[in-house]
Design a protein around this motif. Structure first.
Motif, PDB file in Angstrom:
ATOM      1  N   PHE A   2      13.472  34.795  12.511  1.00 56.53           N
ATOM      2  CA  PHE A   2      14.201  34.635  10.796  1.00 56.53           C
ATOM      3  C   PHE A   2      15.379  33.549  11.293  1.00 56.53           C
ATOM      4  CE2 PHE A   2      16.455  38.003  12.940  1.00 56.53           C
ATOM      5  CZ  PHE A   2      18.129  37.787  12.801  1.00 56.53           C
ATOM      6  N   ALA A  25      17.371  37.159  -1.966  1.00 55.15           N
ATOM      7  CA  ALA A  25      16.821  37.184  -0.557  1.00 55.15           C
ATOM      8  C   ALA A  25      18.158  37.230   0.166  1.00 55.15           C
ATOM      9  CB  ALA A  25      16.049  35.761  -0.281  1.00 55.15           C
ATOM     10  N   THR A  27      20.610  39.262   2.637  1.00 53.83           N
ATOM     11  CA  THR A  27      20.114  40.421   3.217  1.00 53.83           C
ATOM     12  C   THR A  27      21.226  41.018   3.916  1.00 53.83           C
ATOM     13  OG1 THR A  27      17.910  39.355   3.634  1.00 53.83           O
ATOM     14  CG2 THR A  27      18.533  41.055   5.035  1.00 53.83           C
ATOM     15  N   LYS A  39       8.934  36.423  10.105  1.00 52.12           N
ATOM     16  CA  LYS A  39       9.634  35.086   9.971  1.00 52.12           C
ATOM     17  C   LYS A  39      10.108  35.198   8.317  1.00 52.12           C
ATOM     18  CE  LYS A  39       7.868  30.485  10.263  1.00 52.12           C
ATOM     19  NZ  LYS A  39       6.609  29.428  10.335  1.00 52.12           N
ATOM     20  N   LYS A  40      11.307  35.016   8.466  1.00 55.00           N
ATOM     21  CA  LYS A  40      12.114  35.032   7.158  1.00 55.00           C
ATOM     22  C   LYS A  40      13.319  33.993   7.023  1.00 55.00           C
ATOM     23  CE  LYS A  40      14.438  38.470   4.021  1.00 55.00           C
ATOM     24  NZ  LYS A  40      14.578  39.807   3.814  1.00 55.00           N
TER      25      LYS A  40
END
Length: 263
Positions: A2, A25, A27, A39-40
């Motif tokens: 990420f 999005a 977090t 994967k972010k």
């Protein structure tokens, strides 16, 4: 792997909540154990480590486990080992290795409602509640059943009762995720049978739990209850086991758990 564009360490839960809701999005960071596997791109990552949410506390009525408490802290806690037959430390001690348990947090696990979670299954067998910043106090079973909301889990509260409890899980190998896990508890004549890693999230086998509390606690009754638990819950297949195998395991582990809390 990420990626993080902005990194924030708020000093209050209100500040953390505002940051969380600025963008969809954004977090919250727990131990990041599972973020590392995906994967972010995260616009703002919010670190709660300055908010004092990593404590396990006890008073005469309840035990509180802060959201940032690690599984390792749960495992070695004298408070948790002294209550409910140590079911919560027992549930986490076989999860991968100590290094992993040092970073995985209670809040991230429960809030994510992971189906494979040993900890959630054990917690579900107790009189447990989640405390959300905006949502307030919610019974764990109700929280698991509802959809995800953008909130902050502050702590888990477990009411202190004279509860006997047992936890059992079956794994393909040590350190692997469970093929199935089961927790059984008994308070006076009331039983709870929780089953997780089905591979869906943990649920209470309510019909089986009710039957066990109403019937004669004989070998025949235990057999009937274990069969009912395996019938009333649904199971699925994945790389660790088929739904048919999980159903067979459910019967065996429920029977083992009942006998343990009765012994």
């Amino acid at each position: 792997m990420f990626q993080i564009k902005n990194y924030a360490i708020p000093n209050t839960i209100e500040e953390a909540y505002q940051l969380l809701n600025e963008k969809r999005a954004n977090t919250l960071l727990g131990g990041c154990g599972f973020l590392k596997m995906g994967k972010k791109t995260i616009p703002t990552a919010i670190d709660l480590s300055h908010l004092g949410l990593d404590k396990i506390k006890e008073d005469e009525n309840a035990i509180e486990i802060g959201a940032m408490t690690s599984f390792r802290a749960v495992e070695v806690s004298s408070i948790l080992n002294d209550h409910f037959d140590g079911i919560l430390p027992r549930a986490v001690k076989e999860i991968l290795g100590v290094q992993f348990r040092n970073v995985v947090t209670v809040g991230a696990t429960v809030y994510s409602r992971y189906g494979f979670s040993d900890f959630i299954t054990a917690l579900l067998a107790l009189d447990a509640y989640v405390i959300l910043y905006k949502g307030g106090k919610i019974p764990l079973a109700a929280f698991l059943a509802q959809g995800c909301q953008k909130d902050i889990l502050i702590k888990i509260v477990i009411l202190k009762k004279n509860t006997r409890a047992a936890f059992h899980a079956m794994r393909n190998s040590q350190g692997d995720y469970a093929i199935l896990n089961v927790a059984v508890s008994k308070e006076n004549n009331e039983f709870k049978i929780a089953v997780g890693a089905r591979p869906q999230r943990a649920m209470i086998a309510r019909e089986a739990s009710k039957l066990l509390g109403e019937g004669q606690l004989s070998e025949a009754m235990i057999e009937e209850v274990s069969i009912l638990a395996a019938k009333e819950l649904t199971f699925g297949s994945n790389m660790r086991g088929t739904k048919e195998y999980r159903q067979i395991l459910c019967k065996a582990l429920v029977k083992r758990g009942i006998k343990e809390v009765l012994s």
